[in-house]
Scaffold this motif. Structure first.
Motif, short mmCIF file in Angstrom:
data_model
loop_
_atom_site.label_atom_id
_atom_site.label_comp_id
_atom_site.label_asym_id
_atom_site.label_seq_id
_atom_site.Cartn_x
_atom_site.Cartn_y
_atom_site.Cartn_z
N MET A 4 0.85 -1.19 0.00
CA MET A 4 0.00 0.00 0.00
C MET A 4 0.88 1.24 0.00
O MET A 4 1.91 1.28 0.66
N THR A 5 0.39 2.25 -0.67
CA THR A 5 1.16 3.48 -0.69
C THR A 5 0.92 4.27 0.60
O THR A 5 -0.06 4.03 1.32
N THR A 6 1.79 5.20 0.86
CA THR A 6 1.67 6.00 2.08
C THR A 6 0.42 6.87 2.07
O THR A 6 -0.16 7.13 3.12
N GLU A 7 0.01 7.34 0.87
CA GLU A 7 -1.21 8.16 0.80
C GLU A 7 -2.44 7.38 1.24
O GLU A 7 -3.29 7.91 1.93
N ILE A 8 -2.50 6.12 0.84
CA ILE A 8 -3.65 5.29 1.22
C ILE A 8 -3.64 5.05 2.72
O ILE A 8 -4.67 5.16 3.39
#
Length: 136
Positions: A1-5
């Motif tokens: 998962m990306t940090t934004e998510i």
């Protein structure tokens, strides 16, 4: 998962916690979340304010303001006392009377306005009758 998510889920979890725990007023939580999301870079500032272009958002804000104003005026305290005095504290009687009253009010104005007008009275009636407000 990306940090934004992950960051979005963390902010969402914070919002849910603050709404459920009632640590802060609802309007403060909404503004706080609207500030946190662009501050963390999840959304842009333009995207944060784009929600105000929605009729639904403006309607909810209006309902909150009308409800607060009606509560502060004391008019619905009189209405709540009248209803409680007339029908007593029996749940079925209170439900039938409040539903009929709001139905009559909504015949002359929009439903959301009628709900905003009557929310403070329902809170007071539920307190006087020892009925959970969620049931009314």
């Amino acid at each position: 998962m990306t940090t934004e998510i992950l960051l979005t889920f963390a902010v969402l979890a914070l919002a849910i916690f603050l709404f459920v725990s009632d640590k802060l007023r609802t309007d403060l939580v909404a503004v706080l979340i609207m500030v946190i999301l662009p501050w963390t870079g999840v959304i842009t500032a333009n995207e944060a304010f784009a929600g105000f272009a929605s009729n639904a958002v403006i309607s909810v804000i209006g309902v909150m303001l009308i409800g607060y104003g009606v509560e502060r005026s004391g008019i619905m305290t009189v209405v709540a006392a009248f209803i409680t005095k007339r029908v007593g504290v029996k749940e079925k009687n209170v439900m039938a009377t409040t539903s009929t009253t709001v139905g009559l009010i909504s015949a002359f104005m929009q439903n959301i306005g009628a709900a905003a007008l009557f929310l403070p009275a329902l809170k007071r009636i539920s307190k006087n009758a020892n009925i959970p407000a969620s049931k009314l």
